[in-house]
Design a protein around this motif. Structure first.
Motif, PDB file in Angstrom:
ATOM      1  N   VAL A 107       0.848  -1.201   0.000  1.00  0.00           N
ATOM      2  CA  VAL A 107       0.000   0.000   0.000  1.00  0.00           C
ATOM      3  C   VAL A 107       0.881   1.248   0.000  1.00  0.00           C
ATOM      4  O   VAL A 107       0.645   2.190  -0.765  1.00  0.00           O
ATOM      5  N   ARG A 108       1.907   1.257   0.859  1.00  0.00           N
ATOM      6  CA  ARG A 108       2.818   2.412   0.904  1.00  0.00           C
ATOM      7  C   ARG A 108       3.505   2.612  -0.449  1.00  0.00           C
ATOM      8  O   ARG A 108       3.602   3.730  -0.947  1.00  0.00           O
ATOM      9  N   ASP A 109       3.973   1.514  -1.046  1.00  0.00           N
ATOM     10  CA  ASP A 109       4.666   1.611  -2.336  1.00  0.00           C
ATOM     11  C   ASP A 109       3.745   2.157  -3.424  1.00  0.00           C
ATOM     12  O   ASP A 109       4.122   3.066  -4.173  1.00  0.00           O
ATOM     13  N   ASN A 110       2.535   1.636  -3.512  1.00  0.00           N
ATOM     14  CA  ASN A 110       1.580   2.109  -4.522  1.00  0.00           C
ATOM     15  C   ASN A 110       1.201   3.566  -4.287  1.00  0.00           C
ATOM     16  O   ASN A 110       1.082   4.355  -5.226  1.00  0.00           O
ATOM     17  N   LEU A 111       1.011   3.925  -3.025  1.00  0.00           N
ATOM     18  CA  LEU A 111       0.663   5.301  -2.672  1.00  0.00           C
ATOM     19  C   LEU A 111       1.787   6.256  -3.088  1.00  0.00           C
ATOM     20  O   LEU A 111       1.540   7.272  -3.740  1.00  0.00           O
ATOM     21  N   VAL A 112       3.026   5.911  -2.757  1.00  0.00           N
ATOM     22  CA  VAL A 112       4.166   6.767  -3.097  1.00  0.00           C
ATOM     23  C   VAL A 112       4.344   6.826  -4.612  1.00  0.00           C
ATOM     24  O   VAL A 112       4.615   7.902  -5.167  1.00  0.00           O
ATOM     25  N   ASP A 113       4.173   5.710  -5.308  1.00  0.00           N
ATOM     26  CA  ASP A 113       4.266   5.709  -6.770  1.00  0.00           C
ATOM     27  C   ASP A 113       3.264   6.694  -7.372  1.00  0.00           C
ATOM     28  O   ASP A 113       3.605   7.476  -8.276  1.00  0.00           O
ATOM     29  N   ASP A 114       2.034   6.657  -6.889  1.00  0.00           N
ATOM     30  CA  ASP A 114       1.004   7.573  -7.404  1.00  0.00           C
ATOM     31  C   ASP A 114       1.323   9.028  -7.051  1.00  0.00           C
ATOM     32  O   ASP A 114       1.078   9.931  -7.857  1.00  0.00           O
ATOM     33  N   LEU A 115       1.865   9.259  -5.866  1.00  0.00           N
ATOM     34  CA  LEU A 115       2.255  10.625  -5.493  1.00  0.00           C
ATOM     35  C   LEU A 115       3.322  11.148  -6.441  1.00  0.00           C
ATOM     36  O   LEU A 115       3.246  12.296  -6.908  1.00  0.00           O
ATOM     37  N   VAL A 116       4.324  10.338  -6.734  1.00  0.00           N
ATOM     38  CA  VAL A 116       5.392  10.753  -7.651  1.00  0.00           C
ATOM     39  C   VAL A 116       4.814  11.048  -9.032  1.00  0.00           C
ATOM     40  O   VAL A 116       5.174  12.042  -9.670  1.00  0.00           O
ATOM     41  N   ASP A 117       3.888  10.200  -9.506  1.00  0.00           N
ATOM     42  CA  ASP A 117       3.259  10.419 -10.812  1.00  0.00           C
ATOM     43  C   ASP A 117       2.480  11.732 -10.845  1.00  0.00           C
ATOM     44  O   ASP A 117       2.476  12.429 -11.860  1.00  0.00           O
ATOM     45  N   GLU A 118       1.806  12.071  -9.744  1.00  0.00           N
ATOM     46  CA  GLU A 118       0.938  13.249  -9.716  1.00  0.00           C
ATOM     47  C   GLU A 118       1.648  14.558  -9.370  1.00  0.00           C
ATOM     48  O   GLU A 118       1.336  15.595  -9.932  1.00  0.00           O
ATOM     49  N   ILE A 119       2.563  14.506  -8.388  1.00  0.00           N
ATOM     50  CA  ILE A 119       3.168  15.772  -7.939  1.00  0.00           C
ATOM     51  C   ILE A 119       4.648  15.892  -8.262  1.00  0.00           C
ATOM     52  O   ILE A 119       5.245  16.921  -7.997  1.00  0.00           O
TER      53      ILE A 119
END
Length: 159
Positions: free
Chosen positions: A29-41
């Motif tokens: 969950v942490r990995d997917n969350l951080v991946d999406d954060l990097v993609d978005e911001i």
């Protein structure tokens, strides 16, 4: 020169507590969350630290939130962060009532139940309470994973 004193109220949840959900115990969950954060911001300087454990993720998310003098500095960026967090932790972002992020820097402006120098997610209390929580209030509490929520009130003194 005059001054105004007025009261405001909200359901104030420490943002740190909002981020502290059982779902982030899972590394995936942490990995997917951080991946999406990097993609978005974009690039996150401490990206690897955010993936390590719950505490690092919460601290990292708190550091990503843009605040200036107690108010949101970049509402769009903050909303993206919160939406991504909600997507990965089972919170239905669109079910949250209207909110803003806020912190207070001195006791003169806050109620006793609100800490200073702490970022809060402030939900608008309208329709959440009668003499007891309404269905809408109970739904917000359930969405946040809390047994109950309370409304806080504070006074603003402007010059």
């Amino acid at each position: 020169m005059g001054s105004d004193i007025y009261t405001e109220s909200a359901v104030a949840i420490r943002l740190e507590d909002f981020f502290n959900r059982k779902e982030i115990k899972k590394k995936s969950v942490r990995d997917n969350l951080v991946d999406d954060l990097v993609d978005e911001i974009g690039t996150i300087s401490n990206e690897l630290d955010l993936r390590k454990n719950n505490t690092n993720l919460i601290d990292g998310l708190m550091g990503l939130i843009s605040m200036d003098e107690g108010y949101e500095n970049n509402r769009d960026k903050n909303a993206k962060i919160l939406r991504i967090f909600c997507d990965h932790t089972g919170i239905k972002f669109d079910n949250l009532v209207e909110f803003e992020l806020r912190s207070f820097d001195n006791n003169r402006e806050v109620g006793y139940d609100v800490e200073t120098d702490t970022i809060y997610i402030m939900f608008q209390p309208f329709g959440l309470f009668e003499t007891i929580m309404t269905k809408k209030g109970k739904a917000l509490a359930q969405t946040l994973g809390l047994k109950e929520i309370t409304k806080t009130t504070w006074a603003i003194h402007s010059y």
